[in-house]
Structure formats: C-alpha cells, structure tokens
Design an enzyme around this catalytic site. Structure first.
Site, PDB file in Angstrom:
ATOM      1  N   LYS A   1     -22.412 -20.542 -50.391  1.00 38.00           N
ATOM      2  CA  LYS A   1     -22.109 -19.079 -50.895  1.00 38.00           C
ATOM      3  C   LYS A   1     -22.689 -18.207 -50.020  1.00 38.00           C
ATOM      4  CE  LYS A   1     -19.755 -19.534 -53.100  1.00 38.00           C
ATOM      5  NZ  LYS A   1     -18.890 -20.719 -53.859  1.00 38.00           N
TER       6      LYS A   1
ATOM      7  N   GLU B   1     -24.539 -25.723 -52.704  1.00 39.38           N
ATOM      8  CA  GLU B   1     -23.668 -24.710 -53.185  1.00 39.38           C
ATOM      9  C   GLU B   1     -24.304 -23.208 -52.936  1.00 39.38           C
ATOM     10  OE1 GLU B   1     -20.599 -24.470 -53.785  1.00 39.38           O
ATOM     11  OE2 GLU B   1     -20.443 -22.556 -54.853  1.00 39.38           O
TER      12      GLU B   1
ATOM     13  N   TRP C   1      -1.912 -16.716 -41.600  1.00 35.87           N
ATOM     14  CA  TRP C   1      -3.236 -17.069 -41.395  1.00 35.87           C
ATOM     15  C   TRP C   1      -2.983 -17.821 -40.294  1.00 35.87           C
ATOM     16  CZ3 TRP C   1      -6.071 -21.800 -41.465  1.00 35.87           C
ATOM     17  CH2 TRP C   1      -7.479 -21.718 -41.484  1.00 35.87           C
TER      18      TRP C   1
ATOM     19  N   CYS D   1      -1.471 -18.827 -45.388  1.00 33.59           N
ATOM     20  CA  CYS D   1      -0.134 -18.055 -45.467  1.00 33.59           C
ATOM     21  C   CYS D   1       0.198 -17.820 -46.861  1.00 33.59           C
ATOM     22  CB  CYS D   1       1.063 -18.803 -44.633  1.00 33.59           C
ATOM     23  SG  CYS D   1       0.491 -18.892 -42.915  1.00 33.59           S
TER      24      CYS D   1
ATOM     25  N   LYS E   1      -8.607 -18.462 -49.426  1.00 35.01           N
ATOM     26  CA  LYS E   1      -8.802 -18.996 -50.689  1.00 35.01           C
ATOM     27  C   LYS E   1      -8.250 -20.535 -50.909  1.00 35.01           C
ATOM     28  CE  LYS E   1     -10.292 -18.490 -54.839  1.00 35.01           C
ATOM     29  NZ  LYS E   1     -11.760 -18.912 -55.114  1.00 35.01           N
TER      30      LYS E   1
ATOM     31  N   ARG F   1      -5.845 -14.798 -50.663  1.00 32.89           N
ATOM     32  CA  ARG F   1      -5.679 -16.260 -50.095  1.00 32.89           C
ATOM     33  C   ARG F   1      -6.091 -16.082 -48.763  1.00 32.89           C
ATOM     34  NH1 ARG F   1      -1.431 -19.205 -52.489  1.00 32.89           N
ATOM     35  NH2 ARG F   1      -0.839 -20.296 -50.450  1.00 32.89           N
TER      36      ARG F   1
ATOM     37  N   HIS G   1     -38.678 -34.966 -43.121  1.00 32.02           N
ATOM     38  CA  HIS G   1     -38.279 -36.021 -42.109  1.00 32.02           C
ATOM     39  C   HIS G   1     -37.475 -35.293 -41.187  1.00 32.02           C
ATOM     40  CE1 HIS G   1     -39.283 -39.392 -44.717  1.00 32.02           C
ATOM     41  NE2 HIS G   1     -38.834 -38.864 -45.662  1.00 32.02           N
TER      42      HIS G   1
ATOM     43  N   ASN H   1       4.806 -21.402 -44.866  1.00 33.12           N
ATOM     44  CA  ASN H   1       3.464 -21.701 -45.132  1.00 33.12           C
ATOM     45  C   ASN H   1       3.374 -23.176 -44.828  1.00 33.12           C
ATOM     46  OD1 ASN H   1       1.093 -22.096 -46.179  1.00 33.12           O
ATOM     47  ND2 ASN H   1       1.531 -21.787 -48.411  1.00 33.12           N
ATOM     48  N   GLY H   2       2.255 -23.571 -44.104  1.00 31.57           N
ATOM     49  CA  GLY H   2       2.019 -24.954 -43.751  1.00 31.57           C
ATOM     50  C   GLY H   2       2.184 -25.056 -42.366  1.00 31.57           C
TER      51      GLY H   2
ATOM     52  N   GLU I   1     -20.816 -18.346 -46.543  1.00 35.31           N
ATOM     53  CA  GLU I   1     -19.633 -17.977 -46.394  1.00 35.31           C
ATOM     54  C   GLU I   1     -19.394 -16.253 -46.537  1.00 35.31           C
ATOM     55  OE1 GLU I   1     -16.704 -19.837 -49.206  1.00 35.31           O
ATOM     56  OE2 GLU I   1     -18.260 -19.892 -50.555  1.00 35.31           O
TER      57      GLU I   1
END
Ligand code: F6R
Length: 652
Positions: A529, A525, A75, A2, A647, A27, A548, A100-101, A532
């Site tokens: 990338k 990484e 969000w 948010c 974000k 965000r 294995h 927000n939260g 996502e």
C-alpha cells in the site's frame, strides 16, 4: 488498463461516451479518445494524451456529435502514450476500432498489411485490427462477418468495439480474453469494459461469454456465438442481469478520495459479506454459488432463479466435495495474493488442510504436480485479472486431459464481481460484497476477501468434522466474526492519530514492515500500500528474518513499522524489535492493548483494538491502509490513480 465504452442511441452519444470514460478512469490510463459518425455521415475523431479532461478541452475547441460512437482510455503497451497512439484507430476513414488487450501476432499482421499497401500511423498493436476489418469489408463481407474473420486471425487477448462509416446503425463488439459487457437500454444500447461506465444510462447488462460477438442496431441486440470452426455466427440468448449497486455506490460521496471512502466503508461491507452466510450450526453452504455448467449445481439444466448466470448449489454434493479436500492451492496476484497468504495459516491451523499459495504469473508458467484432492482456489477483486484467469484456464485444461495429467477436485473463486469471467468460469464462487472498489489501491476488497476466506476455512472444517456437534473453536470464531465489523469500526477511530504519525514518513525514502505468522502477509500488504500510493520504497520481512540480512539496512533514517497483535509469537517479535532499536531504527508499532510496549525515544506505539489472534490480520490491515493513505495525501500524490498502475490488470 484500457477501457472501452461505445454505443448506439437515438440521441447524441458523445456526452454519454465522455461520462463513461470518466467512470473508467479508475482503471488507470494515459490517453483517451472518441470517434463518432456525425449527422452528415462523416467519421470524426478526437484524441488527447493525459486525463479525460484533456480530451474534453479538445472537444470544446472542436465539438463532435453523432448517434453512434466508440471511445477509449488507453494504458500504453505497444507505443508510448502519444496522441497518434491513442484509440480509436481508423482505417481508410471508414472503420473505427477501440481495443483492450494485446494482439500478440501484430508484427506479422502489420507486415502483411503494409505489403498490401496499408499505411500505419501508430506503433500500436490495435491498428492492425482496423486495417484488417477494412480489408474484409472491401472483399464484400458485412461488418459482423468481417470482425469475425479478423478475430479468427488474432492471437492474444482482446475486447473490441468496431463501427463502419458506411453503416451508422450498426455497432459490433467482440470478446476474447478481455472483459466486455453489453448495456441494455430502451431503444439505445451500449458496450463497455465495465458496467460502471454505463450506470448513468442503464442498470441492465449482458455479460458476454468468451468468444461471443455482439451486433447492436436500432432493432436491438444480437449476441452471436462462433460455431463451426469459428467461421459461422449463430445468434444465441444470453441472460440480462440487473446491476446490484446504485450509481451512488460508485461515487466519492463526502470524501476527498475514493480510497478513504472505501477504507471507511469496511465495517458495512464486512457485515454485508457475512450477512445470511452464518447460522447457529456454522457456515451456510448455500453462500457458495455455482456457475451455469458446474457439476455442483442443484439441478443441472435448470437455470431458473439464477442470478447473474448462477444457480443454487447442491448442498449434499458440496459437503462431500469439501470433505474430500486434501489440499488447497491458492492462486492470486498483488493484494489478493496477500489475502491468500493469510488464508494458508487459517486453512492449516483451523481446517487442518495443507495449503499452498502462489502468484498466478509464476504458477502458470511452471510444471506442476497437483496432489490428489486439491481444491483450486483463486482470489480476485475484479475477477478479470489476466494472470489469475489464465491459471484457472490452465488447470481446467489439465482436468480435461484426465487424472494422469494432475487432476484438481474443483475450482473455487473468491471474487467481488458477480458477472466476472473468474466467477463464471469457476465451478464454485463465494462473492465478497465489497461493492465497487474504485481506488486503485485495494482496501475493502482485501478485508472482505479475508472474511470470505475465513468462511471457506470454517466450511471446510465443518465438512471434515463429520457432524461433530460441539466444535468449540468454530463456535468461538463464528461469534468473533459477527463482532468483527464493530472492531473494525474501533480501529477506524485511530484515523486522527495515524494522520499525525504519517508526517514522520513523508520525507523518508525507504521503510521496512515487520510481522510474524499470519501478520507477515499483513506487513507485506502494508508495504505494498505504502509503495503504490506514496511511491516510498517499502519492503516487508517476516521479523525473524531480519538478522539474516535486512538488519544491515537499519539506522536512524530507516522507519520500521511492525504489527504486534497478542499471539504466541509476541515475545519473539519483541526481541526482533529490540534488535532494530539497538541499531537506532525508528519503530512504529501497531500493538494489542495487552502487549506491554512502551512508547519513548524512537518508539511510537499505536494501540489497536483487542481481537482474537485468528481475526487479527483483518483488524491490523486497517491502520496500515490509513497510514499509507495519509502519507500519500501529505506527499500530494494521485491517491486514487497512482502513476503507472491500473485497477483491473487485464493484460499479462
Ligand atoms: C494493490 C492491488 C493489486 C491487485 C492485483 C490483483 O492495491 O489492488 O495488487 O490486488 O492487481 O487484482 P485482482 O484482485 O482484481 O485480481
């Protein structure tokens, strides 16, 4: 996550708020809304599901204007993305709240308010705040006191902006656990989750401390600290900090996507992260900042000359502290965690210090034992990641409880945002000067973190070296570091070749990434990338682990990406690649020029510029960023704002 933007001005605020919402889009969000008190004194609201553009369409149909307003990108956490769940939330057409939260005790509060006759129109946790504030106002409290009384009852993390229809000249903000800044204008002031939202109207900010409230009126800004069991509000002075980046720094420039702009910026921001931090003797300890209350401050109590609540470090004390470090505990999330994993190899080999790396969301929920002399190192681009912050706060609590509880020597944050909570709450910080990173997929923040981690590793080696004058490895690494931006420049030149390679991935559903040693985290990484932003399932393995289990997955439909710099593990990696090829797997190898690997049937080789093995993880990260970028562009996904992601992850 948010985003909040709110303000009180001498002009129509609605356009400023909508521009602010656009600037918070990065965000991650699923709906947006705005409320103002219009010139007739009415509280008016508009909300829409989807992009801020949808809200703008709505506002074109039914414009609203006013000098005071609150706005929000949501969000979803409690309640699906829907217009009735979008913020602002109102109570009795009198109070408007954006949040927000997460309010953890919202169910109990909702029950209580329903019992008192309040009717809820959303499934959100936020709506309880609007009704609680309304109830306090009805009992005769003024808005700041009402918000204070309400926040005292809330469990969880929140940042709030609240306005009241009866008082169009007062805007109240409160912060506890989620970021909130005050934008200081001329005769107009603002509140936002992030300074980026307000750059068109101001470059001066007050970073609120945990627990602070702020009351904005035409007369100015009053920051209020809660004292006396939280029920009293005392005015307090907080420093005004000038934002160091320009409005343009947060723009796309000539690029189609922020992500590409940020990938291409890497040579420049790596130079900036190194600038003035090296001298012929090594790493300058002055590069490390200390927070206002740190025991490492040059002269306790003297806040002059401090930028962003920072002051000079006591170099002698810091040298001693670094010399005392016996172990490093690294905590981070996501991409930052991968940077931490690379650093473990460096700390152990270059500085001779044992290091552990753990994701914050696991670390904070288990019983732990801190070995004596442990430096607690957090890594974060934003400095507001809820799990990382919570882990820091946890160990600080332990430290306050005394040595028997497991004492940490000090906390060090490597972070990209100067005024962030992580920086302000850690003893020490080292800033990565990546500039604003808007693309959700972290790129330049990651490589600058790696540079900052190498600087930290060298600083620790120096401190342990007891004045050793000719430290060949340090000298060589310093030299190579200075040359690094140039090598990154060369690896960016692979862009065209990688764009062509990307076509071979766009119709695949799965990909494996392989690496060994400090390149294993780079493989992780690369996989992160790819998944996502292109939504292709990607997994990374330490190449030696293939036999294995994951080898069972290999067939001609499985692309396997490998990072192959010139190091001691090269021959072993080659054998692992043979194992893949023997089973029909398609190989895509990013390799050092000296690695004799031949391209051919099922084997694609991209030659990466030669680089010393220690810095190779930084260089090899770049082509993997380019690969995922081009695959995502070919697939037509939303590169900068991939689905479901945010974000700055300010909730648990
Ligand atoms: C992925 C990415 C995330 C972040 C993670 C932690 O590209 O950016 O995995 O790294 O959410 O964020 P920070 O670094 O802000 O703590």
């Amino acid at each position: 996550m948010c985003g909040i933007v709110a303000g009180l001005a001498q002009r129509d605020i609605s356009k400023i708020l909508i521009e602010g919402l656009h600037r918070l889009e990065y965000r991650g969000y699923d709906s947006a809304g705005v409320a103002v008190i219009d010139p007739a004194g009415e509280l008016r609201r508009a909300r829409a599901v989807g992009k801020v553009r949808a809200l703008e369409d709505e506002l074109r149909e039914a414009p609203l204007s006013g000098a005071i307003g609150v706005a929000h990108t949501r969000w979803a956490t409690h309640g699906r993305p829907a217009q009735h769940n979008a913020h602002p939330h109102l109570s009795s057409e009198r109070v408007a709240v954006v949040h927000n939260g997460i309010i953890e005790n919202h169910e109990a509060l909702r029950g209580e308010l329903e019992g008192a006759g309040y009717v809820f129109t959303s499934e959100t946790d936020t709506e309880v705040v609007a009704h609680l504030v309304d109830r306090e106002l009805c009992s005769g409290l003024a808005l700041p006191e009402a918000v204070n009384a309400v926040t005292a009852r809330l469990d969880g993390a929140f940042a709030l902006a609240v306005m009241e229809q009866r008082n169009p000249e007062l805007l109240v903000g409160a912060r506890q656990g989620s970021p909130l800044v005050v934008g200081v204008g001329i005769d107009e002031h603002f509140i936002a989750s992030d300074p980026l939202a307000l750059l068109p109207v101001t470059d001066r900010f007050i970073y609120l401390d945990e627990g602070d409230m702020v009351a904005i009126t035409p007369a100015g800004i009053q920051v209020l600290e809660r004292t006396g069991d939280r029920d009293e509000l005392t005015p307090v002075t907080r420093e005004v900090v000038r934002y160091e980046h320009s409005v343009e720094a947060a723009g796309k420039g000539e690029y189609r996507h922020f992500m590409m702009k940020e990938i291409m910026e890497q040579p420049r921001v790596l130079s900036r992260t190194l600038a003035e931090r090296l001298d012929p003797q090594g790493v300058r300890l002055e590069a490390f900042d200390v927070s206002r209350h740190s025991f490492l401050a040059a002269s306790a109590g003297n806040e002059s000359g401090a930028e962003g609540g920072k002051q000079g470090v006591d170099v002698a004390r810091l040298t001693q502290l670094f010399a005392d470090v016996r172990q490093v505990q690294i905590i981070a999330c996501g991409t930052s965690y991968h940077a931490g994993m690379v650093a473990r190899y460096w700390l152990e080999e270059v500085a001779g210090i044992p290091a552990q790396v753990e994701v914050a969301s696991e670390f904070r929920y288990r019983e732990r034992v801190a070995a004596p002399g442990t430096l607690f190192l957090t890594l974060s681009q934003s400095g507001e990641t809820a799990d990382t912050l919570a882990a820091l706060r946890d160990i600080q609590k332990l430290n306050r409880e005394g040595p028997q509880a497991g004492h940490y020597l000090a906390s060090l944050a490597i972070c990209n945002v100067a005024g962030s909570s992580l920086v302000r709450e850690s003893d020490l910080s080292l800033l990565t000067h990546a500039g604003p990173e808007i693309g959700v997929a972290s790129t330049k923040a990651f490589t600058t973190q790696l540079v900052a981690l190498m600087l930290t590793t060298l600083a620790l080696r120096q401190a342990k070296g007891d004045g050793q004058t000719d430290d060949l490895l340090s000298r060589q690494l310093l030299m190579r570091l200075k040359d690094l931006p140039h090598v990154i420049e060369q690896s960016l030149a692979l862009d065209g070749e990688i764009a062509q390679l990307a076509e071979k991935f766009m119709h695949r559903h799965h990909t494996l990434f392989l690496g060994r040693g400090s390149q294993y985290p780079i493989a992780m990484e690369g996989a992160l990338k790819l998944k996502e932003i292109s939504y292709i399932h990607a997994e990374a393995y330490a190449a030696g682990e293939l036999k294995h289990g994951p080898l069972a997955l290999i067939d001609e439909d499985m692309p396997v990406v490998a990072v192959a710099p010139m190091d001691d593990l090269m021959e072993k990696l080659k054998s692992n690649l043979q194992e893949v090829r023997a089973r029909g797997g398609q190989l895509f190898v990013f390799a050092d020029p000296e690695v004799s690997l031949k391209a051919g049937e099922g084997v694609h080789v991209v030659t990466v510029p030669g680089v010393c093995r220690f810095l190779a993880p930084i260089v090899y990260a770049v082509p993997l960023q380019l690969l995922s970028y081009h695959v995502a562009v070919l697939k037509g996904t939303d590169v900068d704002q991939p689905r479901n992601l945010a974000k700055s992850v300010t909730v648990e």
